[in-house]
Each structure stands twice: as C-alpha cells, then as structure tokens.
Design an enzyme around this catalytic site. Sequence first.
Site, PDB file in Angstrom:
ATOM      1  N   ARG A 130       1.797   1.289  12.129  1.00 43.58           N
ATOM      2  CA  ARG A 130       2.354   1.901  10.936  1.00 43.58           C
ATOM      3  C   ARG A 130       3.804   1.470  10.714  1.00 43.58           C
ATOM      4  O   ARG A 130       4.231   1.215   9.592  1.00 43.58           O
ATOM      5  CB  ARG A 130       2.263   3.422  11.057  1.00 43.58           C
ATOM      6  CG  ARG A 130       2.911   4.189   9.930  1.00 43.58           C
ATOM      7  CD  ARG A 130       2.255   3.945   8.591  1.00 43.58           C
ATOM      8  NE  ARG A 130       2.630   4.925   7.592  1.00 43.58           N
ATOM      9  CZ  ARG A 130       2.170   4.946   6.351  1.00 43.58           C
ATOM     10  NH1 ARG A 130       1.310   4.024   5.959  1.00 43.58           N
ATOM     11  NH2 ARG A 130       2.547   5.866   5.503  1.00 43.58           N
ATOM     12  N   SER A 134      -1.686  -0.925  -5.147  1.00 36.23           N
ATOM     13  CA  SER A 134      -1.849  -1.553  -3.834  1.00 36.23           C
ATOM     14  C   SER A 134      -3.342  -1.795  -3.563  1.00 36.23           C
ATOM     15  O   SER A 134      -4.007  -2.413  -4.393  1.00 36.23           O
ATOM     16  CB  SER A 134      -1.196  -0.687  -2.760  1.00 36.23           C
ATOM     17  OG  SER A 134      -1.045  -1.406  -1.560  1.00 36.23           O
ATOM     18  N   ASP A 142       9.026  -5.900  -4.872  1.00 40.77           N
ATOM     19  CA  ASP A 142       7.832  -5.821  -4.012  1.00 40.77           C
ATOM     20  C   ASP A 142       7.612  -7.185  -3.371  1.00 40.77           C
ATOM     21  O   ASP A 142       7.244  -8.141  -4.051  1.00 40.77           O
ATOM     22  CB  ASP A 142       6.629  -5.429  -4.882  1.00 40.77           C
ATOM     23  CG  ASP A 142       5.347  -5.260  -4.077  1.00 40.77           C
ATOM     24  OD1 ASP A 142       5.333  -5.567  -2.856  1.00 40.77           O
ATOM     25  OD2 ASP A 142       4.345  -4.806  -4.667  1.00 40.77           O
ATOM     26  N   HIS A 182       7.477  -2.352  -2.521  1.00 39.50           N
ATOM     27  CA  HIS A 182       6.067  -2.091  -2.814  1.00 39.50           C
ATOM     28  C   HIS A 182       5.799  -0.621  -3.111  1.00 39.50           C
ATOM     29  O   HIS A 182       4.987  -0.288  -3.973  1.00 39.50           O
ATOM     30  CB  HIS A 182       5.227  -2.559  -1.625  1.00 39.50           C
ATOM     31  CG  HIS A 182       3.758  -2.355  -1.813  1.00 39.50           C
ATOM     32  ND1 HIS A 182       3.042  -3.022  -2.779  1.00 39.50           N
ATOM     33  CD2 HIS A 182       2.874  -1.536  -1.181  1.00 39.50           C
ATOM     34  CE1 HIS A 182       1.769  -2.635  -2.724  1.00 39.50           C
ATOM     35  NE2 HIS A 182       1.647  -1.742  -1.769  1.00 39.50           N
ATOM     36  N   ASP A 183       6.451   0.254  -2.393  1.00 41.22           N
ATOM     37  CA  ASP A 183       6.216   1.694  -2.552  1.00 41.22           C
ATOM     38  C   ASP A 183       6.666   2.237  -3.911  1.00 41.22           C
ATOM     39  O   ASP A 183       6.454   3.428  -4.192  1.00 41.22           O
ATOM     40  CB  ASP A 183       6.924   2.479  -1.439  1.00 41.22           C
ATOM     41  CG  ASP A 183       5.990   2.769  -0.270  1.00 41.22           C
ATOM     42  OD1 ASP A 183       4.798   2.396  -0.356  1.00 41.22           O
ATOM     43  OD2 ASP A 183       6.445   3.361   0.715  1.00 41.22           O
TER      44      ASP A 183
END
Lengths: 371, 371
Positions: free
Chosen positions: A220, A150, A316, A349-350
């Site tokens: 967040r 990232s 992602d 993405h994680d």
Amino acid sequence: MSEDQRFGPDRRVTLPGPLALDGGATLSPVEIGYETYGTLNAAKSNAIFITHALTGDQHIASPHPMTGKPGWWARMVGPGKPIDTDRFFVICSNVIGSCMGSSGPGSLAPDGAPFAMRFPVITIRDMVRAQALLLDHLGIDTLHAVVGGSMGGMQALSWAATFPDRVQAALVIASTARHSAQNIAFHEVGRQAIMADPNWRGGQYYADGVSPAAGLAVARMAAHITYLSESGLTEKFGRRLQAREAKTFGFDADFQVESYLRHQGLSFSDRFDANSYLYITRAMDYFDLAEEHGGMLANAFRGSKTRFCLVSFDTDWLYPTSESRNVVHALNASGAPASFVELSAPFGHDSFLLDVPALDRVVSGFLCPEC
Amino acid sequence: MSEDQRFGPDRRVTLPGPLALDGGATLSPVEIGYETYGTLNAAKSNAIFITHALTGDQHIASPHPMTGKPGWWARMVGPGKPIDTDRFFVICSNVIGSCMGSSGPGSLAPDGAPFAMRFPVITIRDMVRAQALLLDHLGIDTLHAVVGGSMGGMQALSWAATFPDRVQAALVIASTARHSAQNIAFHEVGRQAIMADPNWRGGQYYADGVSPAAGLAVARMAAHITYLSESGLTEKFGRRLQAREAKTFGFDADFQVESYLRHQGLSFSDRFDANSYLYITRAMDYFDLAEEHGGMLANAFRGSKTRFCLVSFDTDWLYPTSESRNVVHALNASGAPASFVELSAPFGHDSFLLDVPALDRVVSGFLCPEC
C-alpha cells in the site's frame, strides 16, 4: 422520503451464474455486494453505475461498515450533488475478486473452505460481466451512464466495449486503456511484498486470521506514492519533522511523510484482504483494451452510440493525460462521440477523489446536459 | 606499466580516527575500503575523487569481487576514457555505512560482535569526512576534482561545502541538494520492506547468515523503478510477455518487466547488506545542504573558489532538472563559478551510468578544459 432512506443498507445478492471468465474458468454462484442510492424511475431510465477503484468498494456515499468513515465519493454522490440522487438511481457493486461482499479469494469455495489462491484470476471485463448480471437481477436493461475513476475508468471503458447497447454514456476519469510497464512494475512490487510476508503462506491465512498485514502495508505504501504528485507531497509534507524539534539520528518516523505513509499502510491492511490485492492488481495489469480487440483500440468502440467523456489531471503521473488522449484518439477514429478535458489539480492521481470543483462541473454537465 | 597494473587491488585501510559524526557519536577506528586507478603525480595535483551512489562501491573500473561484473563506471574511467587514468589518479572509497570494506553495520564493534543497529546513524557529510581522512592517509591535500552521480553528487556538493580549500572542481551529476518528500517516501517503503521481513530481527542476522533477503529485494524493486524513466520502461519492456505466448492467468512473472524486476531484487540481495541499505537511505533522506547552512543553500558555497558543473537528465524523475537548477541558482547567488547542462537521454536517473556520449564530452571537457 427522509434523507436517510435515500441511502440503502449494505446489500448482497447471490446469483446462480455461471459466469464465464476470460481465463477459461467459470464462477458459480456469483456473490455481489452492492449499494444503491436514489430511486429507480418507472421507465428504468435513470440508472447510473459507478465503478470503483482498486481499493474502493460499494460504499460510495454511506459510511464504510468497517471503518465508519464517510463513503469514498460522498462529495460527488448525493441529493443535489454532481451525481444527483434526487434525479438518478445510483448503483455501485464491489468488484469480483475484492473482499467487501462480492466473490473473491476470501469467499468459500464449493468445498466449504475459502478459495484463497484457488480463486480464478479475473479480468476487468470479468468484473464488468458480473456487474451486468447484477443489472439483470435489478431488472435494468440500459444505463444512463457508467462512471468511474482509475480502475473504475477501466471498467467504464470495458462496459462500453462489452455491452455497447446497455451504456448510453461513459465517464472515464484519471484512467487508461492499458497498464504500462511502469504501472505493472509498481504492482509487482506490491505483490512481491505480500508474497514475501511469511504470514501469506501461499494465500492460506484465513483459518487463523493471521494475515500478511506487514507485506500488504508495504504494498500500500509503494502504491500510495503513485497516487500523489511530487509537488503535492512537497506542499503537504516537505521535509517537516513529525512532532519533534530535530532529527533523531535513528530509524523512527522522523519525517511527517514517513509517519503518514506508515499510517496509510497499517490502516489499509486493517480493512483489506491481501489476496484480493493480488487478484485485483493482476486484473489491472492484464487490462489492455486494444489487445481484446485485435490490437486496435478503435475497434473496441466501432459503431458505438455511447457518449464518452474523458477527464485527466495534469499532475497525475500514474495515468497521465497522454493515456486519456490515447483513448480519445481511438474514440475519434471509431466515430464515437467523445469529449475530453485535462483538469489542473495539485493532488496527482487521487484528484478524482478530492475537492476539485472543476471536476464536479464536468461530471454534472456530462450526466445531465439539460439540467 | 601494463594496463593491468594501472588498476589496483582491493585495498583496505584502518585509520585510528576518531571521526566525529553529525549525530554526536564518534567512530574509532574508521575502516575504509577503496580503489585507485592511474598514478599520482609528483606534485600530487592530479587526484580525482569519485563518490559512489547508494548501492555502488569502490570498484569503479575493475571487476566487482563478489559478482565478477565489470566496474560500475568502467565506461567512464580508464586509460583514454573521459576520466582518463593516463592523466589522473582516480580514487574511490566505499562510503561508511556500506558493506564493501568500510565501517558499517556489518563491521565488528569494540565488543567483537557486529554493530548491526548499534552502528551510529551517519550523514552524507560524515561519509565525506571519512573520505577526507583517507586523503590525509594518502598524503593528498587538494583534489583536482570530486565527481559523483546521484548520492555521489550529494557527496560532491558536501565535499565542496565542507572542505572548499581541498576541492578545485566539483562535478555533480543527476543529483540534488536535498531529498524531497517523494524521495523520502520511496526510501521509507524500502526500509519498511526490510524491517517487515522476520529475518531482519532488529538487524541481528549476521550470526547465522539468514538475512532479510526477501525484504531487501522488495526494497530494491521499488527503488529500481525510480531509476528508470516511464518511456524507457515502455521501450525496453512494454507489455511484452516473458517467454510465453499468452497470459497464464496466474501469478508467475507473465510480463518481462516483472521478471526483470524480480531478478533485480534477487541479485541485489545477494550482494548487499540490508542494514547498510537502511543506513545509507537514512543518510540520503537526512541530506539537506541548505539546512546545514542556516537554511540558505547559497551559504554552503559562499566564498568558494571551487569550479562547479551540474548535469541533469531530462527523463530523470527521481532528481529532476529542477533540483540541479536549484543548486545552480544558489551557486550563482554565492558567486561561485558554475556551469549547468540538462542532457537528453532516454534512461531516466540511471542515465549517468549508461551510454550517453554527451555526458562523456561534458565530463572530459570539465575535468580537463585544456585537453
């Protein structure tokens, strides 16, 4: 050496600088919070620098000092793990602009008060320059590798472009060479959420400790959605209700996904500084490696002897495979040695943080082809 | 009849009700703001009900009374247009829960004070039931068609499921039969942004007119990103700067996409009620047409004589084509006549509102096969 001794304590160093920043300001002194794992060999040839993501920190493989949770990449870094601390000396420093020991908006300015929004706006390259100062301090000239996912991948690319002679290999995971309009848009939502919180007060909230926690939590939450895949969210939560049999016809968190997001927002604002969130998202939005090299990404790597490996994940949608491919095309055009793999993983993405065995194999194989 | 006379004034009606709501409460009276275009024929057989999206209203093809902007579907509805008001009598009413003349949290409760959060939580089906009351009031038994995009499509599906004998055809554009975890997550971000605004005050902000505009603007910004495609944002804005030659190394809106989003947020909070945003997003999140029919979507349409047409857009990631296909499979299983087309358009979810000539052809052809 016992296992415990392999893992360093929370380390901080204050370097004199001055660090000349892309925005024209200089930072002096430069505080850097960092961690190391493993042992530097006599030839100083086994150092790997790991660069962290937006809300990450230097506590890769040791407990977070505030939350007590395991390090964010403990599954990847340690003795016998894909980034093997029996073999490598692993360094990670908190990026400047952040809030875990490195110079940032919460640091004290020369006048003795916190910088707050007087802290200079920084870039990804500025973060890397500060890391290079740390390397100088540690007496390490050349990195066996720089590794990041990232925003860490942006730093890895910037390391290779800015200090090509100091980086033998760069491993760039789930990342991009520039922030897209959609990437910027999501970050702007987060910044506006923070700045709309009356407790933000232009960033001047350090004195009384009443921070814009609600705005930061909303920021967040919005960002967190972009870290997960749609199918991953469906699998994890679907439309399941949270500890109830039926919808309440109210505004409580009826759905598990609501409860989960609220928790993510609240726990994040307990551990992170809102101003740091503003500064780091700004650095990411400003990131455009081609722009720094005359508009041509290949120029960033021209003549480089660094080995590159790019990894993307098929789910992602924040930094999709096309962004990694874009980097690989530039590397090919520049003649740099580059490998590239798109991994299949359900987590969006994680995925770079989670249990993806194929990633482990790519990482260990790239860092130690002879192992 | 002159063209001006075809378009009705801003109309409101107060119906006695009571309207029994899915949540168990009843609404009485039921206020409905609506508009009509065209002329009802003697057989009362040419009525088309258009159902609007989350932030839409009844002003389809006539200027918005607050902003003065053209109606939100003026390109689609009017004399000689795909929904031809020379041929059809077009009705659109503001959904209950909203803020443009229909009963909602800003309406006065029996005690003379605004409902605020005392307004009952409503569902998509409740919106449709209120629309059916309006049809009764207008003396119209059967609709030639119900047509809607996005949340309007949910209502169109609910119309066909709830009042199958009153709907000859249902045109469902860029929609879904249930909100996914990701859909709910984005809405929850918006709701938390509103509720985190200290001006929200538990919804009690009507007396002094100081509304949670900043929170609502953040909610709109987050949602707005989901209405656009990544490639559309890139084409429209890319990384272009806003009226400046270089990055400012500050927190102003350097990028055009930031400036655009801020404008979207601010102009929205000028025209929309924050509590209505809470209620309508909740209704959408609660929407799961299968759940209302024993967990089997096909049961919603069993025995229906309604003709269906589903339209999706290839760049819509909010309600992607797979969601429309899911509905079509259920329609096939139920034996209902259904057609389906995925259109190619660059604008993402908002394609249903924009210049997509292929959509015009599908709409006019479905509504008037003999034309």
